[in-house]
Design an enzyme around this catalytic site. Structure first.
Site, mmCIF file in Angstrom:
data_model
loop_
_atom_site.group_PDB
_atom_site.id
_atom_site.type_symbol
_atom_site.label_atom_id
_atom_site.label_comp_id
_atom_site.label_asym_id
_atom_site.label_seq_id
_atom_site.Cartn_x
_atom_site.Cartn_y
_atom_site.Cartn_z
ATOM 1 N N SER A 149 13.352 -15.304 27.868
ATOM 2 C CA SER A 149 11.947 -15.163 27.442
ATOM 3 C C SER A 149 10.964 -15.747 28.454
ATOM 4 C CB SER A 149 11.677 -15.835 26.098
ATOM 5 O OG SER A 149 12.663 -15.555 25.166
ATOM 6 N N SER A 150 11.355 -15.787 29.717
ATOM 7 C CA SER A 150 10.462 -16.353 30.722
ATOM 8 C C SER A 150 10.203 -15.350 31.835
ATOM 9 C CB SER A 150 11.078 -17.628 31.299
ATOM 10 O OG SER A 150 10.258 -18.133 32.330
#
Ligand SMILES: *Cc1c(COP(=O)(O)O)cnc(C)c1O
Length: 197
Positions: A149-150
């Site tokens: 999620s980055s």
């Protein structure tokens, strides 16, 4: 630097184990908040898992040309900074005691233009571009990686020429690139090519 997302539940657990009598947990979600809100299986960071306040920046994923952001906290804390203004008969809960009208206007405009689906699309494209960068660098033998999620891709610090050309942010022996909305796969290809030279 590494685009990591702290585990708020775990932080709360640790505070519980330490029997901390007072605590205040702020989630600095300047960049990540707008990513997590639209990612699949996002790491939780909000009030539901025990954050006392959350902030996001308006000049990152939202793309506003003005420095600004949103800070949310529980009413009890907001009231700590509130002071009543007799002249205008309102309770001022801003940190600065003054605010410009333009910043909320540009943010509101961005949301009206894109709508939530637009942001979902943009954010997921950024996540795909970040994954593409990891794959391309790895294919070239460079041990790049990213947190789930980055949009931040971490890799060994390349030469000073590459850092300067692409305005990479190095720190010690690592550097990162961040897949923001304007970063395309073609840009990544060019960066990787320079890194491999
Ligand atoms: C960018 C960023 C900030 C600063 O945001 P500004 O809008 O420049 O004030 C703070 N924290 C994190 C985690 C960031 O990514």
């Amino acid at each position: 630097m590494k685009g990591a997302i702290d585990d708020v539940c775990r932080v709360r657990d640790i505070l519980g184990d330490l029997a901390a009598t007072t605590s205040y947990l702020h989630a600095d979600a300047a960049l990540g908040g707008m990513v997590l809100s639209f990612a699949d299986r996002p790491e939780p960071y909000g009030f539901d898992v025990g954050s006392d306040s959350v902030s996001i920046s308006d000049r990152k994923m939202i793309g506003s040309p003005l420095p600004g952001g949103v800070a949310l906290t529980r009413r009890e804390y907001a009231l700590c900074v509130a002071h009543s203004i007799e002249r205008v008969g309102v309770l001022d809960t801003t940190l600065t005691g003054s605010r410009k009208a333009l910043t909320p206007l540009t943010m509101s405009y961005a949301f009206e233009q894109r709508e939530l689906d637009g942001f979902r699309h943009v954010v997921n494209r950024c996540l795909e571009t970040a994954e593409y960068a990891v794959t391309r660098l790895n294919d070239g033998g460079i041990p790049a990686w990213r947190n789930r999620s980055s949009v931040t891709v971490v890799f060994p610090r390349p030469s000073a020429d590459v850092v300067r050309k692409w305005q990479l942010a190095p720190h010690g022996d690592i550097a990162h690139l961040i897949a923001m909305p304007h970063v395309t796969c073609e840009t990544i290809d060019a960066v990787v090519e320079d890194c491999l030279e």
